[in-house]
Design an enzyme around this catalytic site. Structure first.
Site, mmCIF file in Angstrom:
data_model
loop_
_atom_site.group_PDB
_atom_site.id
_atom_site.type_symbol
_atom_site.label_atom_id
_atom_site.label_comp_id
_atom_site.label_asym_id
_atom_site.label_seq_id
_atom_site.Cartn_x
_atom_site.Cartn_y
_atom_site.Cartn_z
ATOM 1 N N SER A 140 -9.720 1.934 2.992
ATOM 2 C CA SER A 140 -8.852 2.647 2.078
ATOM 3 C C SER A 140 -7.842 1.766 1.354
ATOM 4 O O SER A 140 -7.239 2.207 0.381
ATOM 5 C CB SER A 140 -8.100 3.735 2.863
ATOM 6 O OG SER A 140 -7.259 3.138 3.840
ATOM 7 N N SER A 153 -9.731 -0.498 7.292
ATOM 8 C CA SER A 153 -9.231 -0.435 5.907
ATOM 9 C C SER A 153 -8.483 -1.656 5.393
ATOM 10 O O SER A 153 -8.133 -1.690 4.216
ATOM 11 C CB SER A 153 -8.342 0.788 5.737
ATOM 12 O OG SER A 153 -9.150 1.924 5.647
ATOM 13 N N LYS A 165 0.855 -1.200 0.000
ATOM 14 C CA LYS A 165 0.000 0.000 0.000
ATOM 15 C C LYS A 165 0.888 1.245 0.000
ATOM 16 O O LYS A 165 1.935 1.275 0.658
ATOM 17 C CB LYS A 165 -0.907 -0.026 1.231
ATOM 18 C CG LYS A 165 -1.965 1.078 1.249
ATOM 19 C CD LYS A 165 -2.873 0.915 2.473
ATOM 20 C CE LYS A 165 -3.934 1.993 2.563
ATOM 21 N NZ LYS A 165 -4.777 1.858 3.775
HETATM 22 N N1 GLN Z 1 -13.155 4.285 6.633
HETATM 23 C C1 GLN Z 1 -12.398 4.690 7.788
HETATM 24 C C2 GLN Z 1 -11.945 6.125 7.622
HETATM 25 O O1 GLN Z 1 -12.219 6.669 6.616
HETATM 26 C C3 GLN Z 1 -11.236 3.773 8.005
HETATM 27 C C4 GLN Z 1 -10.024 4.116 7.251
HETATM 28 C C5 GLN Z 1 -8.839 3.276 7.589
HETATM 29 O O2 GLN Z 1 -8.933 2.255 8.263
HETATM 30 N N2 GLN Z 1 -7.691 3.741 7.137
HETATM 31 O O3 GLN Z 1 -11.328 6.680 8.474
#
Ligand code: GLN
Length: 487
Positions: free
Chosen positions: A152, A176, A77
Site C-alpha cells: 500500500s 507494504s 505516507k
Molecule cells: N497487501 C497486504 C494487505 O492488503 C499488505 C498491506 C500492508 O502491508 N499494509 O493487507
C-alpha cells in the site's frame, strides 16, 4: 543537474559547508515534484508553506547543530499523522482530518532537521498491494506509467524512485514497504516489530504494523532508521533495546555468513525472471564469501489465509472508531444517531475497507472465533517457529520480495484472491515480527525486481550489512527511471 540527483553524502557536505542552502534544496525538491508528479501522482498533499518556513529556520542554525539528515527532504505516507497537515489515510473518511499532534517518527525526522515536503498516496487504510485502492488518485510506477507502483505504500516508493524526495516513510503490515520498494526499484526496510514507535500511525493491524524507511540505497536507509528507531513511552509495544548505529554495519564483509533459501520462496507461482534474478544475486553474495543452502518453511502455504484473518480481525476493531462522531466524514443531513453511524461508515469507507471490516467481524464473531481466529493464531506461532528453527543455523533468509514484477494498472483489480495470495512472500515476516529489507536485484522488460533479506529479531544491522555488500558489488541501485528527463 538537479540537486536531487546528488548522493546524500554529497548533499550533506554542500549543506554543512553552506555551499547550498536548505532553501535551495527545498526549491529544487518542489521543482522536481512539479515536473514529474503530474505523471507519477505520488503526492496527496504538498506542504510548501511549512517546508519553506522550516528551511528558513534551518538555514539560520549554526554548523555545529547540523546532523547527518540536516536539511534533507522527506515525504510521509498519509497514514502517519502530521500536526496541522491533513492526514487522509487515502480515505474519504478522513479527507478533511487535520491531526493535532505529530507521530513520534515525524517528531524524530523533524528533530533530525529533515524537511517534510508532503504526504504520500496509499491504498485506503493501507489495505491493498497496488495503490489502486486510494480514494483519491492512482499512483503510477515511474519505470512504466502503465504499471502500478505496488502498495500500500505506492506513493512513498514511487516518490523516491522518481527522484521527488530522497527519503520517505512507508508502513508495512503485510509487505507494504517491501513490495512497493521492489516494484519501484528502491530500498525498503520493514523493521522488527517494536523497533519503531507506532504512536501516530493510524492502526490497521496493530500486532503487525511497522513504519519503515524507503530510500534510493542501503546507506541512506540505515541513516533514516537510526533516526526513527527507539523506545517511546507513547507506544508500550516499542522495544527498549538500544538502537545501534546501523551505518556502522556497512563494512562490506559478508565472509562465511550463512544464508538460508526456503524452497517455497522459489517455488510455484514465482515468475521465472524473478527466480533467475534472485539466484544470480545469491551467486554474487557467494562470490563475496557468503554461503547459501536450501531450507524449508513448511507452514508458509498457510501464511496468507492466517494473515488475512488476523489483519482483518484487528482492522475491524481498529476501524470501529470511525463512527462519524469522533473523527472524519459525517453526512450533513443525517437525521438521527443511527443514520449518522450508518451513513458515515457506508459513505466514508471504500469497497475494500468495508469488505475487510466484514471479514474481520465474521472471524471474531462468537460462532467463528475458534475456527478462524484461534486457528490463524496457531498458524502464526507455527510460522514463527519455522523461522526460529532456520535461524538456529543461519544468519539470514533470502528470497524474492514479490513473486512478479509490477502488475499493469487494472490487471488484478477485480481479482482480490490472486492479490491476497501474492502476499505470501511478505506476510510471514509480519506474522513472526521479524525485520526484512527489499533491495533491487534485477530488471525484466524495464521493470525492477527486488530481493528480500529476512533477519533475526532486532538484527537489522545484519540485513544492512548484506544488502550493502550486494549493492556495492552490483549497479542495480544506480539505474533510475527516465521520467522527467529532457523537456
Ligand atoms: N497487501 C497486504 C494487505 O492488503 C499488505 C498491506 C500492508 O502491508 N499494509 O493487507
Amino acid at each position: 543537474m538537479t540537486l536531487l540527483k546528488k548522493t546524500v553524502a554529497e548533499l550533506q557536505t554542500l549543506l554543512h559547508n553552506q555551499e547550498v542552502s536548505v532553501k535551495e534544496l527545498t526549491e529544487a525538491t518542489f521543482a522536481r515534484i512539479a515536473k514529474v508528479d503530474g505523471d507519477v501522482q505520488a503526492f496527496l498533499t504538498t506542504t510548501e508553506e511549512e517546508a519553506f518556513a522550516k528551511a528558513e529556520q534551518l538555514d539560520n542554525q549554526p554548523n555545529a547543530e547540523r546532523g547527518p539528515l540536516f536539511g534533507l527532504p522527506i515525504g510521509i505516507k498519509d497514514n502517519i499523522v502530521t500536526k496541522g497537515i491533513v492526514t487522509t489515510c487515502g480515505s474519504k473518511m478522513l479527507e478533511n482530518f487535520v491531526p493535532v499532534y505529530d507521530a513520534t517518527v515525524v517528531e524524530k525526522v523533524n528533530d533530525a532537521g529533515m524537511v517534510t515536503v508532503g504526504k504520500l498516496n496509499m491504498d485506503e487504510f493501507a489495505m491493498g498491494s497496488t495503490t489502486e485502492r486510494s480514494a483519491f488518485k492512482q499512483t503510477h510506477n515511474p519505470w512504466n506509467l502503465a504499471h502500478v507502483p505496488g502498495g500500500s505504500s505506492g506513493g512513498p516508493a514511487a516518490a523516491v524512485a522518481a527522484g521527488e524526495v530522497l527519503f520517505s516513510l512507508g508502513t508495512d503490515t503485510g509487505g507494504s514497504v517491501r513490495q512497493p520498494a521492489a516494484f519501484c526499484g528502491v530500498v525498503g526496510m520493514k523493521p522488527t516489530y517494536g523497533r519503531v514507535s507506532r504512536s501516530g500511525l493510524v492502526a490497521y493491524g496493530s500486532s503487525l504494523d511497522q513504519i519503515g524507511p524507503i530510500t534510493r540505497n542501503v546507506e541512506d536507509n540505515a541513516l533514516l532508521l537510526s533516526a526513527i528507531a527507539g523506545v517511546d513511552r507513547r507506544d508500550s509495544s516499542s522495544s527498549s533495546l538500544a538502537v545501534p548505529d546501523f551505518g556502522a554495519a556497512l563494512t562490506g564483509d559478508v565472509k562465511n555468513l550463512k544464508i538460508a533459501v526456503p524452497k517455497e520462496y522459489l517455488g510455484e507461482g514465482v515468475a521465472k525472471e524473478v527466480k533467475d534474478a534472485v539466484i544470480e544475486a545469491l551467486k554474487v553474495l557467494e562470490s563475496l564469501g557468503a554461503k547459501w543452502e536450501e531450507v524449508s518453511l513448511p507452514h508458509l502455504k498457510y501464511a496468507s489465509p492466517a494473515y488475512y484473518v488476523i489483519a482483518t480481525g484487528e482492522a475491524s476493531s481498529n476501524l470501529a472508531r470511525f463512527d462519524g462522531i469522533r473523527y472524519g466524514y459525517r453526512p450533513v443531513d443525517a437525521k438521527n444517531l443511527e443514520e449518522i453511524y450508518l451513513r458515515s461508515r457506508s459513505e466514508g469507507f471504500g469497497e475494500e475497507v468495508k469488505k475487510r471490516i466484514l471479514y474481520g467481524t465474521y472471524a471474531l464473531s462468537a460462532d467463528h472465533y475458534d475456527d478462524l481466529y484461534v486457528k490463524a493464531m496457531k498458524i502464526r506461532t507455527l510460522i514463527a517457529q519455522d523461522f526460529a528453527k532456520v535461524f538456529e543455523n543461519y544468519d539470514v533468509v533470502i528470497g524474492p520480495s514479490s513473486a512478479t514484477p509490477a502488475y499493469k494498472i487494472g490487471h488484478l483489480l477485480n481479482n482480490p484472491l490472486t492479490l491476497y495470495a501474492n502476499d505470501v512472500l511478505t506476510v510471514p515476516v509480519n506474522l513472526a515480527g521479524l525485520p526484512a529489507i527489499s533491495v533491487p536485484c534485477g530488471f525484466t522488460e524495464g521493470l525492477p525486481i527486488g530481493m528480500q533479506i529476512i533477519g533475526k529479531h532486532f538484527d537489522e544491522s545484519m540485513l544492512y550489512k548484506i544488502a550493502h555488500a550486494f549493492e556495492q558489488a552490483t549497479d542495480f541501485h544506480t539505474s533510475t527511471p527516465t521520467i522527467g528527463e529532457g523537456n
